[in-house]
Structures are given as structure tokens and as C-alpha cells.
Write a protein that holds these residues in place. Structure first.
Motif, short mmCIF file in Angstrom:
data_model
loop_
_atom_site.label_atom_id
_atom_site.label_comp_id
_atom_site.label_asym_id
_atom_site.label_seq_id
_atom_site.Cartn_x
_atom_site.Cartn_y
_atom_site.Cartn_z
N CYS A 79 29.83 60.50 89.81
CA CYS A 79 28.63 59.87 89.25
C CYS A 79 27.42 60.76 89.48
O CYS A 79 26.62 60.51 90.39
CB CYS A 79 28.41 58.48 89.86
SG CYS A 79 29.79 57.34 89.62
N GLN A 80 27.31 61.79 88.69
CA GLN A 80 26.18 62.71 88.82
C GLN A 80 24.90 62.04 88.34
O GLN A 80 24.89 61.33 87.33
CB GLN A 80 26.43 63.98 88.01
CG GLN A 80 27.60 64.82 88.51
CD GLN A 80 27.89 66.00 87.62
OE1 GLN A 80 27.86 65.90 86.40
NE2 GLN A 80 28.16 67.14 88.23
N ASP A 81 23.84 62.25 89.06
CA ASP A 81 22.56 61.64 88.72
C ASP A 81 22.07 62.13 87.37
O ASP A 81 22.00 63.33 87.12
CB ASP A 81 21.54 61.97 89.81
CG ASP A 81 20.18 61.36 89.52
OD1 ASP A 81 20.15 60.21 89.04
OD2 ASP A 81 19.16 62.03 89.76
N ARG A 82 21.73 61.19 86.49
CA ARG A 82 21.21 61.54 85.16
C ARG A 82 19.80 60.99 84.94
O ARG A 82 19.32 60.94 83.80
CB ARG A 82 22.16 61.03 84.08
CG ARG A 82 23.54 61.65 84.15
CD ARG A 82 24.37 61.35 82.92
NE ARG A 82 25.70 61.89 83.02
CZ ARG A 82 26.04 63.14 82.75
NH1 ARG A 82 25.10 64.00 82.39
NH2 ARG A 82 27.29 63.56 82.86
N GLY A 83 19.17 60.59 86.01
CA GLY A 83 17.80 60.11 85.89
C GLY A 83 17.74 58.61 85.68
O GLY A 83 18.64 58.01 85.08
N ILE A 84 16.69 58.00 86.19
CA ILE A 84 16.51 56.55 86.07
C ILE A 84 16.25 56.18 84.62
O ILE A 84 15.37 56.76 83.96
CB ILE A 84 15.35 56.09 86.96
CG1 ILE A 84 15.67 56.36 88.43
CG2 ILE A 84 15.06 54.61 86.75
CD1 ILE A 84 14.49 56.22 89.35
N ASN A 85 17.03 55.22 84.10
CA ASN A 85 16.85 54.78 82.72
C ASN A 85 17.30 53.32 82.62
O ASN A 85 18.49 53.02 82.50
CB ASN A 85 17.66 55.66 81.76
CG ASN A 85 17.23 55.47 80.32
OD1 ASN A 85 17.19 54.36 79.81
ND2 ASN A 85 16.91 56.58 79.65
N MET A 86 16.33 52.42 82.66
CA MET A 86 16.64 50.99 82.64
C MET A 86 17.14 50.51 81.28
O MET A 86 17.77 49.47 81.17
CB MET A 86 15.42 50.19 83.05
CG MET A 86 15.04 50.33 84.51
SD MET A 86 16.34 49.70 85.63
CE MET A 86 17.12 51.25 86.17
N GLN A 87 16.87 51.28 80.23
CA GLN A 87 17.40 50.91 78.91
C GLN A 87 18.92 50.97 78.90
O GLN A 87 19.59 50.08 78.37
CB GLN A 87 16.81 51.82 77.84
CG GLN A 87 17.34 51.59 76.44
CD GLN A 87 18.36 52.63 76.00
OE1 GLN A 87 18.47 53.70 76.61
NE2 GLN A 87 19.11 52.34 74.97
N VAL A 88 19.49 52.01 79.51
CA VAL A 88 20.95 52.12 79.61
C VAL A 88 21.51 50.99 80.46
O VAL A 88 22.51 50.36 80.09
CB VAL A 88 21.34 53.49 80.21
CG1 VAL A 88 22.85 53.54 80.49
CG2 VAL A 88 20.94 54.61 79.28
N VAL A 89 20.87 50.70 81.57
CA VAL A 89 21.32 49.62 82.46
C VAL A 89 21.32 48.29 81.72
O VAL A 89 22.28 47.51 81.80
CB VAL A 89 20.42 49.55 83.71
CG1 VAL A 89 20.78 48.34 84.57
CG2 VAL A 89 20.56 50.83 84.53
#
Length: 263
Positions: A79-89
Motif C-alpha cells: 500500500c504505497q502512499d498516493r496522497g490524501i484524497n477523500m474523493q477516492v475514500v
């Protein structure tokens, strides 16, 4: 849910495992807290027909096991960090809810998950809004309009540098350090040339964009909810980002020979 006398075929169970771990993997990559990652992965597997779903998380990977009529299938993902993105969540949570309500089958879930792409705002809009927000902080702290403009310029340039470094996939610690250095170097010119009445406020306000607030909040949330290892890992990363930022700030101050709000 599958009936007790109708076992899941192995291929179907494997696909359920893949979809469940994919959902969890993408949640973890984009900044979801551990409780949410485990809950969504488990609920999605159960909604698609598995009898039981068990999940184990670490800072950079996850392990998921599905059980159906005595047969266990385990899969592991980095699970490589791809940046915070609440839309994906949010989109992944929506897929899980639709599967629970019977609106999506296995193929439908697969198609929906594959279609989810991170929402990216226009980079120049982001630069402008970051500059405006940092400048507004300087104004709220009592800075005059020259300090406001200096903070806007310094933080905007810093955000541009941050985006360029991130686009080239450098280590986040290096990114934060260089961004803090460049931003403080520009804002520190206000102290050198005495721009405005309180030029030190520009130095303090322009680097606020580098505060790792979200990782720190997730770290506390994980530890409070029992995921101590995940919380410590996230806290450590947030601390290292803060340290890298501090080193960049101190380096720029040393070059300029000014110490801003520390003097």
C-alpha cells in the motif's frame, strides 16, 4: 449472502478476495483511518458472498483472508502512499454500500472500483488558494498588506516547488524540506529588507501549508481505536515530515542570517 448448501466456487471466492483487498488497499493509500479500511474491506467481502473476512494492516501493506465453507484464501498487497484524497475514500464507501444493498454484483463492483480515479484540481487553482490561505493567516495574525502580499508570493512559489517535486516522485521528506527551504528563503527577504511592519509574520505564515495535520489526526484516531502499531507508524511519519520542514526553515534562516519570529 450464499446459502449454506451452496458453497462458493473457488474462482468466485478468489475474485471476492481480490476486490475486497483492492478496496482496502486504495483506502489505505489515500489516507483513510485503519478502522474504516478494515470495516469497508470486511463489509464488501461479506456483501459479495464470503462467510468471513479477516484483515491485518501494517504501515505499508495489508493482508486479507476470506473464508467460505472451510476454504481460506489469503492475499497480500503493498500500500504505497498516493496522497490524501477523500474523493477516492468516499467513492469506495459508496461502492460498498451499493453492494450491501444488492445494487452491484461482483462484476459491477469490479467495474466501479476500476473507474474510480483520484480527483485532481487544477494545479494553478491549488497554488492560488494555498497562497491566499497562508496570506490570510498572516493577516489574521496582525500583518499589514505588504506582509500579506509577501506571504502570498512566498507560499505560492513554495506550493509550485512542492508540486514539481511530487510530480517527479521524490521522497516526501525531501519534498517537505526543499519546499520549506524555498518558502522561508523568499519570505525571509521581508525581514532582510524590512517589508511591512511585521515581516516575521510572513516567515511564520507561509510554511503553514506544510503542517501534517491529517496524518497526525489519523495517528491519534488509530491509537485511540486500538490500532497502536498503525498509529505509531503514522505518527512517526508525521514527525519526520515536521523535522524535514524544520530543517528546511532553519537552513534558509542561516543563509539569510535572520531568525524571524525566533529573534
Amino acid at each position: 449472502m450464499q446459502a449454506e448448501d451452496n458453497p462458493l466456487p473457488e474462482l468466485i471466492q478468489r475474485e471476492i478476495s481480490r476486490l475486497s483487498v483492492l478496496a482496502g488497499q486504495r483506502l489505505l493509500q489515500h489516507g483513510a483511518e485503519s478502522t474504516l479500511v478494515m470495516d469497508v474491506a470486511r463489509r464488501l467481502g461479506l456483501a459479495l458472498g464470503a462467510e468471513s473476512v479477516e484483515v491485518s494492516l501494517s504501515a505499508s501493506s495489508m493482508v486479507l483472508t476470506t473464508l467460505s465453507h472451510g476454504r481460506c484464501i489469503t492475499t497480500t498487497r503493498r500500500c504505497q502512499d498516493r496522497g490524501i484524497n477523500m474523493q477516492v475514500v468516499t467513492e469506495i464507501q459508496r461502492v460498498c454500500i451499493m453492494a450491501e444493498r444488492g445494487m452491484l454484483d461482483i462484476d459491477g463492483v469490479h467495474q466501479r472500483l476500476e473507474k474510480i480515479k483520484p480527483l485532481r484540481y487544477n494545479r494553478y487553482l491549488v497554488i492560488f488558494m494555498i497562497g491566499l490561505s497562508c496570506a490570510s493567516f498572516s493577516r489574521l495574525a496582525g500583518g499589514d498588506w505588504p506582509v500579506f502580499l509577501l506571504t502570498f508570493f512566498a507560499s505560492s512559489i513554495g506550493m509550485f516547488v512542492r508540486q514539481e517535486i511530487a510530480h517527479r516522485h521524490f521522497n516526501p521528506l525531501l519534498n517537505f524540506g526543499i519546499t520549506a527551504f524555498v518558502t522561508t528563503l523568499i519570505a525571509g527577504l521581508g525581514q532582510v529588507y524590512q517589508i511591512g511592519e511585521t515581516p516575521f509574520l510572513a516567515m511564520a505564515s507561509s510554511v503553514l501549508m506544510l503542517v501534517p495535520g491529517f496524518p497526525l489526526i489519523n495517528a491519534i484516531s488509530d491509537m485511540v481505536k486500538g490500532f497502536v502499531n498503525m498509529g505509531i507508524a503514522r505518527w512517526t511519519m508525521a514527525t519526520l515530515l515536521t523535522l524535514a520542514t524544520s530543517m528546511g526553515i532553519v537552513g534558509a534562516m542561516n543563509i539569510l542570517g535572520v531568525w524571524g519570529w525566533l529573534s
